[in-house]
Design a protein around this motif. Structure first.
Motif, short mmCIF file in Angstrom:
data_model
loop_
_atom_site.label_atom_id
_atom_site.label_comp_id
_atom_site.label_asym_id
_atom_site.label_seq_id
_atom_site.Cartn_x
_atom_site.Cartn_y
_atom_site.Cartn_z
N GLY A 48 0.79 -1.23 0.00
CA GLY A 48 0.00 0.00 0.00
C GLY A 48 0.82 1.28 0.00
O GLY A 48 0.26 2.37 0.11
N PHE A 49 2.14 1.16 -0.10
CA PHE A 49 2.99 2.33 -0.21
C PHE A 49 3.01 2.78 -1.67
O PHE A 49 2.92 1.95 -2.58
N SER A 50 3.14 4.07 -1.88
CA SER A 50 3.32 4.58 -3.24
C SER A 50 4.68 5.25 -3.32
O SER A 50 5.27 5.63 -2.30
N LEU A 51 5.17 5.39 -4.52
CA LEU A 51 6.46 6.04 -4.72
C LEU A 51 6.32 7.54 -4.48
O LEU A 51 5.35 8.16 -4.91
N GLN A 52 7.27 8.09 -3.77
CA GLN A 52 7.31 9.55 -3.58
C GLN A 52 7.66 10.16 -4.93
O GLN A 52 8.54 9.67 -5.62
N GLY A 53 6.97 11.19 -5.30
CA GLY A 53 7.21 11.81 -6.61
C GLY A 53 6.76 10.91 -7.73
O GLY A 53 7.55 10.54 -8.60
N ARG A 54 5.51 10.55 -7.73
CA ARG A 54 4.99 9.58 -8.71
C ARG A 54 5.20 9.99 -10.16
O ARG A 54 5.23 9.15 -11.04
#
Length: 111
Positions: free
Chosen positions: A30-36
């Motif tokens: 459930g984590f997303s990349l910082q600066g998608r």
């Protein structure tokens, strides 16, 4: 010396494999990349946006208690981000261990 012994091509392949594995497993948690919107990412570091309701500071503490150091987000990202390094004498099994510990550290508040 170690880089020359391993070979630069192998080093880049190893870093890329660890970054890819870390990012895939983080997305599954459930984590997303910082600066998608970033197109080209460094294979030596993964910056992750914590899921809603997850305190990155508490998460880092639980991971550190298991013997693994992950970093705080920088500047305005400090309250919402963690950073996982893939550089140095780190291997794919080390990245897997980090993600296993991160998964276990993440579960208690949500289980």
């Amino acid at each position: 010396r170690m880089i020359h012994e391993e070979g630069l091509t192998s080093v880049f392949e190893r870093l890329g494999a660890m970054a890819e594995r870390t990012r895939e497993r983080a997305a599954g948690l459930g984590f997303s990349l910082q600066g998608r919107s970033i197109v080209h990412r460094s294979p030596s570091l993964t910056a992750l946006q914590a899921p809603d309701g997850v305190d990155p500071g508490a998460l880092r503490s639980r991971v550190r208690d298991a013997g693994i150091q992950i970093a705080v987000g920088l500047g305005p990202y400090k309250p919402s981000c963690i950073r996982i390094g893939h550089m140095g004498d780190i291997r794919l099994q080390d990245a897997d261990r980090t993600m296993n510990v991160l998964e276990e550290a993440w579960r208690p508040p949500h289980a």
